[in-house]
Write an enzyme that holds these catalytic residues in place. Structure first.
Site, PDB file in Angstrom:
ATOM      1  N   ALA A  40       0.794  -1.079  -0.035  1.00  0.00           N
ATOM      2  CA  ALA A  40      -0.126   0.047  -0.125  1.00  0.00           C
ATOM      3  C   ALA A  40       0.836   1.227   0.093  1.00  0.00           C
ATOM      4  O   ALA A  40       1.915   1.108   0.359  1.00  0.00           O
ATOM      5  CB  ALA A  40      -0.715   0.055   1.334  1.00  0.00           C
ATOM      6  N   GLU A  74       5.188  -5.041   7.317  1.00  0.00           N
ATOM      7  CA  GLU A  74       4.552  -4.042   8.038  1.00  0.00           C
ATOM      8  C   GLU A  74       5.220  -3.957   9.564  1.00  0.00           C
ATOM      9  O   GLU A  74       5.047  -2.842  10.154  1.00  0.00           O
ATOM     10  CB  GLU A  74       2.984  -4.495   7.933  1.00  0.00           C
ATOM     11  CG  GLU A  74       2.335  -4.317   6.893  1.00  0.00           C
ATOM     12  CD  GLU A  74       2.062  -5.446   5.911  1.00  0.00           C
ATOM     13  OE1 GLU A  74       2.977  -6.476   6.087  1.00  0.00           O
ATOM     14  OE2 GLU A  74       1.384  -5.710   4.937  1.00  0.00           O
ATOM     15  N   GLU A 110      -0.456  -9.334  -0.256  1.00  0.00           N
ATOM     16  CA  GLU A 110      -1.827  -9.639  -0.198  1.00  0.00           C
ATOM     17  C   GLU A 110      -2.797  -9.518  -1.367  1.00  0.00           C
ATOM     18  O   GLU A 110      -3.769 -10.448  -1.429  1.00  0.00           O
ATOM     19  CB  GLU A 110      -2.428  -8.517   0.979  1.00  0.00           C
ATOM     20  CG  GLU A 110      -1.979  -8.526   2.547  1.00  0.00           C
ATOM     21  CD  GLU A 110      -2.158  -7.550   3.409  1.00  0.00           C
ATOM     22  OE1 GLU A 110      -2.123  -6.238   3.016  1.00  0.00           O
ATOM     23  OE2 GLU A 110      -2.640  -7.735   4.295  1.00  0.00           O
TER      24      GLU A 110
HETATM   25  N1  DAK Z   1       4.555   3.000  -0.873  1.00  0.00           N
HETATM   26  C1  DAK Z   1       4.964   4.309  -1.070  1.00  0.00           C
HETATM   27  N2  DAK Z   1       6.015   4.396  -1.771  1.00  0.00           N
HETATM   28  C2  DAK Z   1       7.043   3.236  -2.000  1.00  0.00           C
HETATM   29  C3  DAK Z   1       6.605   2.129  -1.505  1.00  0.00           C
HETATM   30  C4  DAK Z   1       5.205   2.045  -0.977  1.00  0.00           C
HETATM   31  N3  DAK Z   1       4.982   0.870  -0.349  1.00  0.00           N
HETATM   32  N4  DAK Z   1       7.504   1.208  -1.933  1.00  0.00           N
HETATM   33  C5  DAK Z   1       8.167   1.931  -2.717  1.00  0.00           C
HETATM   34  N5  DAK Z   1       7.944   2.980  -2.726  1.00  0.00           N
HETATM   35  C6  DAK Z   1       8.817   4.336  -3.447  1.00  0.00           C
HETATM   36  C7  DAK Z   1       9.964   4.511  -2.954  1.00  0.00           C
HETATM   37  O1  DAK Z   1       9.379   5.442  -1.666  1.00  0.00           O
HETATM   38  C8  DAK Z   1      10.879   5.330  -3.727  1.00  0.00           C
HETATM   39  O2  DAK Z   1      10.386   6.504  -3.961  1.00  0.00           O
HETATM   40  P1  DAK Z   1      11.495   7.943  -4.271  1.00  0.00           P
HETATM   41  O3  DAK Z   1      12.267   7.856  -3.142  1.00  0.00           O
HETATM   42  O4  DAK Z   1      12.172   7.442  -5.494  1.00  0.00           O
HETATM   43  O5  DAK Z   1      10.492   9.021  -4.400  1.00  0.00           O
HETATM   44  C9  DAK Z   1      10.778   4.486  -4.908  1.00  0.00           C
HETATM   45  O6  DAK Z   1       9.363   3.802  -4.600  1.00  0.00           O
HETATM   46  C10 DAK Z   1      11.566   3.210  -5.180  1.00  0.00           C
HETATM   47  O7  DAK Z   1      11.787   2.436  -4.045  1.00  0.00           O
HETATM   48  P2  DAK Z   1      13.136   2.131  -3.581  1.00  0.00           P
HETATM   49  O8  DAK Z   1      14.273   3.194  -3.786  1.00  0.00           O
HETATM   50  O9  DAK Z   1      12.990   1.492  -2.180  1.00  0.00           O
HETATM   51  O10 DAK Z   1      13.301   0.753  -4.441  1.00  0.00           O
HETATM   52  P3  DAK Z   1      13.936  -0.280  -4.046  1.00  0.00           P
HETATM   53  O11 DAK Z   1      14.169  -1.325  -5.399  1.00  0.00           O
HETATM   54  O12 DAK Z   1      15.442  -0.158  -3.576  1.00  0.00           O
HETATM   55  O13 DAK Z   1      13.363  -1.231  -3.156  1.00  0.00           O
HETATM   56  C11 DAK Z   1      11.439  -2.013  -1.929  1.00  0.00           C
HETATM   57  C12 DAK Z   1      11.815  -1.796  -3.228  1.00  0.00           C
HETATM   58  C13 DAK Z   1       9.893  -2.477  -2.531  1.00  0.00           C
HETATM   59  C14 DAK Z   1      11.975  -3.278  -1.323  1.00  0.00           C
HETATM   60  C15 DAK Z   1      11.225  -1.062  -1.162  1.00  0.00           C
HETATM   61  O14 DAK Z   1      10.979   0.178  -1.726  1.00  0.00           O
HETATM   62  C16 DAK Z   1      10.505  -1.099   0.231  1.00  0.00           C
HETATM   63  O15 DAK Z   1      10.884  -1.833   1.078  1.00  0.00           O
HETATM   64  N6  DAK Z   1       9.213  -0.434   0.086  1.00  0.00           N
HETATM   65  C17 DAK Z   1       8.404  -0.646   1.283  1.00  0.00           C
HETATM   66  C18 DAK Z   1       7.621  -2.148   1.429  1.00  0.00           C
HETATM   67  C19 DAK Z   1       6.820  -2.117   2.502  1.00  0.00           C
HETATM   68  O16 DAK Z   1       7.192  -1.447   3.760  1.00  0.00           O
HETATM   69  N7  DAK Z   1       5.498  -2.596   2.203  1.00  0.00           N
HETATM   70  C20 DAK Z   1       4.477  -2.607   3.159  1.00  0.00           C
HETATM   71  C21 DAK Z   1       3.782  -1.238   3.083  1.00  0.00           C
HETATM   72  S1  DAK Z   1       2.352  -1.475   4.326  1.00  0.00           S
HETATM   73  C22 DAK Z   1      -5.271  -1.968   3.618  1.00  0.00           C
HETATM   74  C23 DAK Z   1      -4.855  -2.289   2.595  1.00  0.00           C
HETATM   75  C24 DAK Z   1      -3.664  -2.550   2.260  1.00  0.00           C
HETATM   76  C25 DAK Z   1      -2.693  -2.560   3.320  1.00  0.00           C
HETATM   77  C26 DAK Z   1      -3.100  -2.016   4.458  1.00  0.00           C
HETATM   78  C27 DAK Z   1      -4.558  -1.811   4.914  1.00  0.00           C
HETATM   79  N8  DAK Z   1      -6.736  -1.873   3.872  1.00  0.00           N
HETATM   80  C28 DAK Z   1      -7.637  -1.540   2.922  1.00  0.00           C
HETATM   81  C29 DAK Z   1      -7.265  -1.580   5.246  1.00  0.00           C
HETATM   82  C30 DAK Z   1      -1.118  -2.656   3.218  1.00  0.00           C
HETATM   83  C31 DAK Z   1      -0.282  -2.039   3.930  1.00  0.00           C
HETATM   84  C32 DAK Z   1       1.219  -2.202   3.217  1.00  0.00           C
HETATM   85  O17 DAK Z   1       1.428  -2.731   2.360  1.00  0.00           O
END
Ligand code: DAK
Length: 261
Positions: free
Chosen positions: A68, A135, A115
Site C-alpha cells: 500500500a 508491515e 496480499e
Molecule cells: N509506498 C510508497 N512508496 C513506495 C513504496 C510503498 N509501499 N514502496 C516503494 N516506494 C517508493 C519509494 O519511496 C521510492 O520513492 P522515491 O524515493 O524514488 O520517491 C521508490 O518507490 C523506489 O523505492 P526504493 O528506492 O526503495 O526501491 P528498491 O528497489 O531499492 O526497493 C522495495 C523496493 C519495495 C523493497 C522498497 O521500496 C520497500 O521496502 N518498500 C516498502 C515495503 C513495505 O514496507 N511495504 C508494506 C507497506 S504497508 C489496507 C490495505 C492494504 C494495506 C493495509 C490496509 N486496507 C484496505 C485497510 C497494506 C499495507 C502495506 O502494504
C-alpha cells in the site's frame, strides 16, 4: 475505459485480460486511486462474456507491488480509519471476482502487494520474486487479509516468521511452501501466465466458475460442509449444456464446443 495508474490488455482470441499495475517509479505502490482503477477493470472484465481469465501483474520488472502507498497512509488516524471503515471495497474486489484470476509476480510483492497476489486464485512467480509482509517494520500489521491468507497458504510458523521478522520468501521458498503454483525466469513469466490463462479460458466458463467457488469454499468451512457444497455443485453441473457437450465430445472422440450455458 481509460486508466492512469494501470494498463489493461485483452487477448480476445485467448479470452485473457491483463491488468498491469503501472507506477514502476513507486514500485507499483497501491494508492487508493490505483486500487480504484484495478477494481473498475475487474468490473469490466468480469462482465465481459469473452473473458475467461484475468492476469494481474506489475510493470517495471522490479516489483509486482511494494505494498500500500505508505506516503498516502502515513497521516491517517485511528478515528479516520474507524469512521471510513478503512477496508475499502476496492481492495477486496479481485478476491470477489467470480472469474479465475492469476497474479504474475516479478520482483517484490510486499505488504499489500503480497496480499493482493494472495487474493488471486493462482500465483505464478519469476525467479527474482520476493514475498513479504514487512508491515512490522512500520510498527503496523498486515491490513488486507495478510495474517489470514498467508497463514492458510504457508502455515502458522512461516506466517509468524514473515509477519514478525519481516523476512521475505524467495521464489523457490514460495513454491515449496505452496504460496506459488509455478515459477519461471523473469522474462518468461508473462508467457507462462498468459498460457495458463488461455488454458483456463478455453474451458467452459461456467464450469470454471463452479470450480473456483468450490475450491474457495475449502477456506471458509469445515471438511464435511465443504464436501457437501462440492456435491451439490457437482449435481448441479449436470444441468449445464456444457457438461452434456463435454461428455458427448469425449465419447464421440471430438473437441468440445462450449456455449457457456
Ligand atoms: N509506498 C510508497 N512508496 C513506495 C513504496 C510503498 N509501499 N514502496 C516503494 N516506494 C517508493 C519509494 O519511496 C521510492 O520513492 P522515491 O524515493 O524514488 O520517491 C521508490 O518507490 C523506489 O523505492 P526504493 O528506492 O526503495 O526501491 P528498491 O528497489 O531499492 O526497493 C522495495 C523496493 C519495495 C523493497 C522498497 O521500496 C520497500 O521496502 N518498500 C516498502 C515495503 C513495505 O514496507 N511495504 C508494506 C507497506 S504497508 C489496507 C490495505 C492494504 C494495506 C493495509 C490496509 N486496507 C484496505 C485497510 C497494506 C499495507 C502495506 O502494504
Amino acid at each position: 475505459m481509460s486508466y492512469e495508474l494501470i494498463e489493461t490488455n485483452v487477448d480476445t482470441a485467448a479470452g485473457v485480460a491483463t491488468i498491469t499495475l503501472n507506477r514502476p517509479e513507486a514500485r507499483n505502490a497501491l494508492s487508493n486511486a490505483l486500487m480504484n482503477e484495478v477494481s473498475a477493470a475487474v468490473d469490466v472484465f468480469e462482465n465481459d462474456e469473452d473473458i475467461g481469465c484475468i492476469v494481474l501483474t506489475g510493470k517495471g520488472g522490479k516489483a509486482f507491488a511494494g505494498g500500500a502507498d505508505i506516503k498516502e497512509m502515513a497521516d491517517r488516524t485511528y478515528a479516520q480509519n474507524h469512521k471510513e471503515n478503512f477496508v475499502t471495497a476496492n481492495w477486496e474486489r479481485i478476491a470477489e471476482c467470480r472469474k479465475p484470476t492469476i497474479a504474475a509476480v516479478v520482483g517484490y510483492a510486499l505488504g499489500g502487494g503480497c496480499e493482493l497476489a494472495m487474493m488471486c486464485d493462482i500465483i505464478v512467480a519469476a525467479d527474482n520474486a520476493k514475498f513479504g509482509q514487512p508491515e512490522i517494520n512500520l510498527a503496523l500489521l498486515p491490513g488486507a487479509g495478510g495474517t489470514q491468507r498467508l497463514t492458510r497458504f504457508v502455515g502458522k510458523s512461516t506466517a509468524m516468521d514473515m509477519c514478525l521478522t519481516g523476512r521475505m520468501l524467495n521464489a523457490e521458498e514460495a513454491l515449496a511452501s505452496g504460496l506459488v503454483a509455478r515459477i519461471a525466469p523473469a522474462d518468461e513469466l508473462m508467457d507462462l501466465a498468459l498460457e495458463m490463462g488461455k488454458s483456463i479460458a478455453s474451458k467452459s466458463k461456467l464450469a470454471s466458475m463452479a470450480v473456483k467457488e468450490a475450491v474457495n469454499t475449502a477456506y471458509e468451512t469445515t471438511l464435511s460442509q465443504g464436501v457437501m457444497f462440492e456435491r451439490k455443485a457437482f449435481h448441479a453441473a449436470f444441468s449445464l449444456e456444457d457438461a452434456k457437450e463435454g461428455m458427448a465430445a469425449f465419447i464421440e472422440n471430438r473437441p468440445a464446443r462450449w456455449h457457456n450455458k
